[in-house]
Design a protein around this motif. Structure first.
Motif, PDB file in Angstrom:
ATOM      1  N   LEU A  74       0.869  -1.167   0.000  1.00 43.84           N
ATOM      2  CA  LEU A  74       0.000   0.000   0.000  1.00 43.84           C
ATOM      3  C   LEU A  74       0.906   1.217   0.000  1.00 43.84           C
ATOM      4  N   VAL A  75       0.535   2.252  -0.752  1.00 42.11           N
ATOM      5  CA  VAL A  75       1.382   3.435  -0.913  1.00 42.11           C
ATOM      6  C   VAL A  75       0.640   4.660  -0.408  1.00 42.11           C
ATOM      7  N   ASP A  76       1.250   5.360   0.532  1.00 42.32           N
ATOM      8  CA  ASP A  76       0.675   6.579   1.107  1.00 42.32           C
ATOM      9  C   ASP A  76       1.542   7.769   0.707  1.00 42.32           C
ATOM     10  N   VAL A  77       0.945   8.747   0.025  1.00 43.65           N
ATOM     11  CA  VAL A  77       1.692   9.912  -0.452  1.00 43.65           C
ATOM     12  C   VAL A  77       1.926  10.885   0.701  1.00 43.65           C
ATOM     13  N   VAL A  78       3.196  11.256   0.892  1.00 37.43           N
ATOM     14  CA  VAL A  78       3.554  12.264   1.899  1.00 37.43           C
ATOM     15  C   VAL A  78       3.912  13.573   1.209  1.00 37.43           C
ATOM     16  N   ASP A  79       4.887  13.530   0.345  1.00 36.04           N
ATOM     17  CA  ASP A  79       5.296  14.698  -0.445  1.00 36.04           C
ATOM     18  C   ASP A  79       6.053  14.163  -1.652  1.00 36.04           C
ATOM     19  N   CYS A  80       5.323  13.883  -2.707  1.00 36.34           N
ATOM     20  CA  CYS A  80       5.921  13.201  -3.861  1.00 36.34           C
ATOM     21  C   CYS A  80       5.418  13.828  -5.157  1.00 36.34           C
ATOM     22  N   PRO A  81       6.072  14.895  -5.634  1.00 37.17           N
ATOM     23  CA  PRO A  81       5.658  15.539  -6.883  1.00 37.17           C
ATOM     24  C   PRO A  81       5.728  14.610  -8.089  1.00 37.17           C
ATOM     25  N   GLU A  82       6.574  13.581  -8.008  1.00 37.07           N
ATOM     26  CA  GLU A  82       6.769  12.712  -9.176  1.00 37.07           C
ATOM     27  C   GLU A  82       5.592  11.771  -9.412  1.00 37.07           C
ATOM     28  N   LEU A  83       4.808  11.518  -8.367  1.00 43.35           N
ATOM     29  CA  LEU A  83       3.637  10.661  -8.539  1.00 43.35           C
ATOM     30  C   LEU A  83       2.465  11.564  -8.912  1.00 43.35           C
ATOM     31  N   GLU A  84       2.007  11.437 -10.141  1.00 42.94           N
ATOM     32  CA  GLU A  84       0.962  12.319 -10.654  1.00 42.94           C
ATOM     33  C   GLU A  84      -0.311  11.527 -10.926  1.00 42.94           C
ATOM     34  N   LEU A  85      -1.452  12.157 -10.670  1.00 45.77           N
ATOM     35  CA  LEU A  85      -2.735  11.550 -10.955  1.00 45.77           C
ATOM     36  C   LEU A  85      -3.307  12.115 -12.247  1.00 45.77           C
ATOM     37  N   VAL A  86      -4.050  11.282 -12.945  1.00 46.93           N
ATOM     38  CA  VAL A  86      -4.676  11.692 -14.196  1.00 46.93           C
ATOM     39  C   VAL A  86      -5.779  12.701 -13.877  1.00 46.93           C
ATOM     40  N   LEU A  87      -5.725  13.861 -14.539  1.00 49.36           N
ATOM     41  CA  LEU A  87      -6.690  14.936 -14.300  1.00 49.36           C
ATOM     42  C   LEU A  87      -7.816  14.878 -15.323  1.00 49.36           C
ATOM     43  N   PRO A  88      -9.007  15.394 -14.971  1.00 45.04           N
ATOM     44  CA  PRO A  88      -9.347  15.989 -13.676  1.00 45.04           C
ATOM     45  C   PRO A  88      -9.900  14.986 -12.685  1.00 45.04           C
ATOM     46  N   SER A  89     -10.083  13.718 -13.073  1.00 47.96           N
ATOM     47  CA  SER A  89     -10.775  12.758 -12.216  1.00 47.96           C
ATOM     48  C   SER A  89      -9.950  12.331 -11.010  1.00 47.96           C
ATOM     49  N   ARG A  90      -8.611  12.297 -11.154  1.00 44.09           N
ATOM     50  CA  ARG A  90      -7.712  11.852 -10.086  1.00 44.09           C
ATOM     51  C   ARG A  90      -8.050  10.432  -9.607  1.00 44.09           C
ATOM     52  N   LYS A  91      -8.344   9.555 -10.548  1.00 46.33           N
ATOM     53  CA  LYS A  91      -8.676   8.180 -10.189  1.00 46.33           C
ATOM     54  C   LYS A  91      -7.680   7.175 -10.742  1.00 46.33           C
ATOM     55  N   ASP A  92      -6.670   7.672 -11.437  1.00 51.19           N
ATOM     56  CA  ASP A  92      -5.626   6.806 -11.985  1.00 51.19           C
ATOM     57  C   ASP A  92      -4.292   7.517 -11.863  1.00 51.19           C
ATOM     58  N   ILE A  93      -3.208   6.715 -11.853  1.00 55.63           N
ATOM     59  CA  ILE A  93      -1.857   7.278 -11.782  1.00 55.63           C
ATOM     60  C   ILE A  93      -1.317   7.449 -13.191  1.00 55.63           C
ATOM     61  N   VAL A  94      -0.667   8.578 -13.424  1.00 56.66           N
ATOM     62  CA  VAL A  94      -0.065   8.841 -14.728  1.00 56.66           C
ATOM     63  C   VAL A  94       1.042   7.817 -14.981  1.00 56.66           C
ATOM     64  N   GLN A  95       1.009   7.205 -16.160  1.00 53.24           N
ATOM     65  CA  GLN A  95       2.014   6.201 -16.532  1.00 53.24           C
ATOM     66  C   GLN A  95       3.286   6.920 -16.989  1.00 53.24           C
ATOM     67  N   ASN A  96       4.178   7.202 -16.058  1.00 55.92           N
ATOM     68  CA  ASN A  96       5.422   7.888 -16.396  1.00 55.92           C
ATOM     69  C   ASN A  96       6.619   7.069 -15.917  1.00 55.92           C
ATOM     70  N   GLU A  97       7.809   7.627 -16.085  1.00 55.72           N
ATOM     71  CA  GLU A  97       9.031   6.920 -15.726  1.00 55.72           C
ATOM     72  C   GLU A  97       9.106   6.667 -14.221  1.00 55.72           C
ATOM     73  N   PHE A  98       8.577   7.623 -13.446  1.00 57.57           N
ATOM     74  CA  PHE A  98       8.607   7.453 -11.995  1.00 57.57           C
ATOM     75  C   PHE A  98       7.784   6.242 -11.571  1.00 57.57           C
ATOM     76  N   LEU A  99       6.626   6.032 -12.204  1.00 61.63           N
ATOM     77  CA  LEU A  99       5.782   4.895 -11.842  1.00 61.63           C
ATOM     78  C   LEU A  99       6.512   3.579 -12.107  1.00 61.63           C
ATOM     79  N   LYS A 100       7.279   3.512 -13.184  1.00 66.55           N
ATOM     80  CA  LYS A 100       8.066   2.306 -13.460  1.00 66.55           C
ATOM     81  C   LYS A 100       9.079   2.058 -12.341  1.00 66.55           C
ATOM     82  N   LYS A 101       9.726   3.140 -11.889  1.00 68.40           N
ATOM     83  CA  LYS A 101      10.698   2.997 -10.804  1.00 68.40           C
ATOM     84  C   LYS A 101      10.010   2.570  -9.509  1.00 68.40           C
ATOM     85  N   LEU A 102       8.806   3.094  -9.275  1.00 68.00           N
ATOM     86  CA  LEU A 102       8.048   2.702  -8.093  1.00 68.00           C
ATOM     87  C   LEU A 102       7.726   1.212  -8.133  1.00 68.00           C
ATOM     88  N   HIS A 103       7.312   0.725  -9.290  1.00 74.30           N
ATOM     89  CA  HIS A 103       7.008  -0.701  -9.419  1.00 74.30           C
ATOM     90  C   HIS A 103       8.227  -1.555  -9.097  1.00 74.30           C
TER      91      HIS A 103
END
Length: 443
Positions: free
Chosen positions: A237-266
């Motif tokens: 489970l992932v809890d955001v504290v202060d992470c600009p690199e983790l972005e949500l898809v706008l405007p719904s904010r119900k999905d995570i943007v598929q970017n390079e940071f998400l690959k590193k998180l995985h």
């Protein structure tokens, strides 16, 4: 004739005024979506608490949400799509879209903040009319009032509990504090990584995997790890504290943007699970996972040497047959006959149990193949029955040919012979007597 294209022509993105006329359709948000957006705005404004009150009258029902944050100085920002008064720190840390307030476009709303107030209707959001700003007695913080339906009132308590459960600030409804919980409360191991708190937990039925300041969203982490052949899986489970690199898809904010940071998180998720297992006295990782951990620099001991006792298959698939797990020892061997039909397994197992052999039969588990303790285990995968009749040893086919019309026979003796394959490549045949043999149909 159409105008000829000029190669030197330049174009630039711009917003059409016609787009504003469609905001009531584009931002036709649910009550939950609206409350989540307003709670995020309250948090960003520096509020330490949020109060929600239901205002009911004969004519209409409205919901009031107020906070003690620093408020809004310029009311014009409310109707400027894509702009906000957030600080540079908030802008860089969360990338607010400046669109959340437009979730109220289809309903209209009344706002009080920092000494001013304004009533906005859908036509104001659409840019079809100007809204008049007047004085307000509210000198600090913000209060937003908007209409709700009868149907929404019936679900209001449930929706409020959902949006506030993982929200970082206390929220009250009609003066009562709504229940909150740490998103990682059910985790048994937590690491911090690049502005995130990541907790290891069992998979079970946790659909919500990422908490963005109270907005809990579903996300499939590709590296869910099976830690034993009993399908005990680990995930995070992932809890955001202060992470600009983790972005949500706008405007719904119900999905995570598929970017390079998400690959590193995985990738980091898998390492964190391995590091958790390193803190344990033992683990039950499959061999390929154990190798992957080693390649990533996380050295683990071999998996605990335990396997299930062998239990043959049965015809009743719905009967619960519990199995016992035992430690692998000098007298244990693998009974590798799972590919046989249930009746063949049963007839062999009946003889094996009654033979008083020194061996303890275990179920094979291919996921453990490669571990030294598993590869050392001897195994039985081949066996045969010999029927003694009138001083002659016969196999099943010979008995079938000699007694083609018999449904049962009393014989002088039945012997079982099994080949034990050893890890060094050698083998030995062991034999024992049994008292029953069930031949295959149509015998």
């Amino acid at each position: 004739m159409s105008r000829r294209f000029e190669r030197s022509q330049r174009i630039r993105a711009r917003a059409s005024q016609k787009a504003l006329k469609k905001v009531t359709c584009l931002f036709n948000a649910s009550l939950k979506d609206i409350l989540q957006e307003l709670l995020q705005n309250a948090r960003r404004s520096g509020a330490t608490e949020v109060a929600i009150v239901l205002l009911q009258s004969d004519e209409r029902h409205r919901l009031s949400l107020s906070d003690n944050g620093h408020g809004l100085d310029d009311p014009a920002v409310l109707l400027t799509l894509g702009e906000s008064e957030w600080s540079e720190e908030i802008a860089q840390g969360e990338d607010p879209a400046g669109m959340g307030f437009f979730s109220l476009a289809n309903r209209g709303t009344e706002i009080h903040s920092n000494g001013w107030c304004v009533n906005l209707s859908p036509s104001h959001f659409q840019g079809e009319a100007e809204a008049e700003v007047s004085d307000s007695t509210r000198e600090r913080g913000t209060e937003i009032v908007f209409p709700v339906t009868e149907a929404e009132i019936s679900e209001l308590q449930k929706v409020l509990e959902e949006v506030s459960f993982y929200y970082p600030l206390p929220v009250t409804f009609e003066g009562e504090v709504l229940k909150r919980e740490d998103f990682l409360a059910r985790s048994f191991y937590i690491e911090e990584w690049r502005g995130l708190r990541i907790g290891v937990t069992h998979c079970r039925s946790y659909a919500l995997k990422v908490n963005f300041y109270g907005i809990a969203i579903e996300h499939v982490f590709p590296h869910t790890i099976q830690v034993s052949f009993r399908f005990e899986n680990l995930t995070v489970l992932v809890d955001v504290v202060d992470c600009p690199e983790l972005e949500l898809v706008l405007p719904s904010r119900k999905d995570i943007v598929q970017n390079e940071f998400l690959k590193k998180l995985h990738d980091e998720v898998r390492c964190i699970i391995y590091r958790y297992l390193r803190t344990q006295a033992s683990h039950r990782l499959q061999f390929d996972e154990w190798q992957t951990a080693a390649r990533l620099g996380i050295v683990l001991p071999e998996a605990e040497a335990k396997l299930n006792r062998f239990v043959p298959e049965i015809a009743d698939l719905y009967l619960d047959c519990s199995v016992k797990e035992v430690e692998v020892g000098d007298n244990t061997l693998l009974l590798d006959i799972w590919e046989l039909d249930a009746d063949r397994q049963q007839v062999f197992w009946w003889s094996f149990k009654r033979a008083n052999l020194p061996h303890v039969a275990l179920c094979p588990e291919s996921a453990y193949k490669g571990y030294s303790w598993y590869d050392r285990l001897p195994s039985i995968s081949e066996f045969s029955f010999t029927i003694n009749m009138d001083g002659e040893d016969l196999n099943e086919e010979q008995v079938r040919q000699r007694y083609p019309n018999e449904t049962s026979l009393v014989v002088d003796g039945i012997t079982v012979s099994a080949t034990v394959q050893k890890s060094d490549g050698s083998s030995e045949v062991i034999s024992w007597a049994t008292d029953v043999y069930v031949a295959r149909d149509p015998f």
